[in-house]
Design a protein around this motif. Structure first.
Motif, short mmCIF file in Angstrom:
data_model
loop_
_atom_site.label_atom_id
_atom_site.label_comp_id
_atom_site.label_asym_id
_atom_site.label_seq_id
_atom_site.Cartn_x
_atom_site.Cartn_y
_atom_site.Cartn_z
N ARG A 1 90.61 -55.49 -7.18
CA ARG A 1 91.41 -53.59 -7.19
C ARG A 1 91.34 -52.75 -8.82
O ARG A 1 91.60 -53.40 -9.83
N CYS A 2 90.91 -51.83 -9.13
CA CYS A 2 91.79 -50.45 -10.24
C CYS A 2 92.39 -51.44 -10.85
O CYS A 2 93.20 -51.15 -10.67
N ALA B 1 87.53 -51.65 -6.71
CA ALA B 1 87.19 -51.52 -7.83
C ALA B 1 85.69 -51.50 -8.16
O ALA B 1 85.87 -52.75 -6.19
N TYR B 2 84.95 -50.53 -8.51
CA TYR B 2 83.65 -50.73 -8.36
C TYR B 2 82.80 -51.05 -9.63
O TYR B 2 81.46 -50.99 -10.06
N CYS C 1 87.71 -47.79 -10.16
CA CYS C 1 87.60 -47.43 -9.23
C CYS C 1 86.52 -46.84 -10.22
O CYS C 1 86.10 -46.39 -11.19
N ALA C 2 84.98 -45.54 -9.37
CA ALA C 2 84.58 -45.44 -9.14
C ALA C 2 84.52 -44.26 -10.34
O ALA C 2 84.08 -43.87 -11.05
N HIS C 3 85.65 -43.59 -9.80
CA HIS C 3 85.86 -42.73 -10.93
C HIS C 3 86.40 -42.32 -12.24
O HIS C 3 85.93 -42.03 -13.33
N HIS C 4 87.33 -44.07 -11.81
CA HIS C 4 88.69 -44.31 -13.63
C HIS C 4 87.07 -44.98 -14.32
O HIS C 4 86.83 -44.55 -15.07
N ASP D 1 78.42 -52.90 -12.54
CA ASP D 1 78.33 -51.34 -12.18
C ASP D 1 78.14 -51.02 -10.81
O ASP D 1 76.56 -51.60 -10.72
N GLU D 2 79.39 -50.74 -9.80
CA GLU D 2 78.70 -51.14 -8.29
C GLU D 2 79.15 -50.45 -7.90
O GLU D 2 79.35 -50.46 -6.83
#
Length: 101
Positions: free
Chosen positions: A43-44, A51-52, A66-69, A86-87
């Motif tokens: 999780r972010c 999380a990505y 997450c992608a945004h953050h 980075d996924e």
């Protein structure tokens, strides 16, 4: 406290591990082997979304975004992190009926 931190705290007094390897080197190898890809459980750290992006810091910690953050903090992370995983490409599904190259 994370599992890895508990082990590191208990084993900090040890000078080495089996076969003379330093503990820090061994722990880095185990962590990398155990978590090659991010899962739905990751999780972010900022908002709690999936999380990505994983940033492993030179100080030994890791941050999940997450992608945004991840995009928001990427410029700052590039100076602090030893590895950024980075996924975010997993967010765009392959179109149905299109052959994989």
């Amino acid at each position: 406290m994370k599992y890895q931190e508990r082990i590191r705290t208990r084993s900090r007094h040890q000078a080495g591990t089996a076969k003379g390897a330093r503990y820090e080197d061994w722990m880095a190898d185990v962590t990398t082997a155990l978590a090659p890809t991010l899962t739905a459980a990751d999780r972010c750290d900022r908002c709690g979304a999936r999380a990505y992006v994983r940033a492993r810091l030179s100080s030994g910690g890791e941050l999940l975004f997450c992608a945004h953050h991840g995009r928001e903090h990427l410029p700052k992370l590039q100076g602090l992190a030893t590895n950024i995983q980075d996924e975010t490409d997993r967010l765009t599904p392959d179109p149905v009926g299109v052959a994989q190259a």
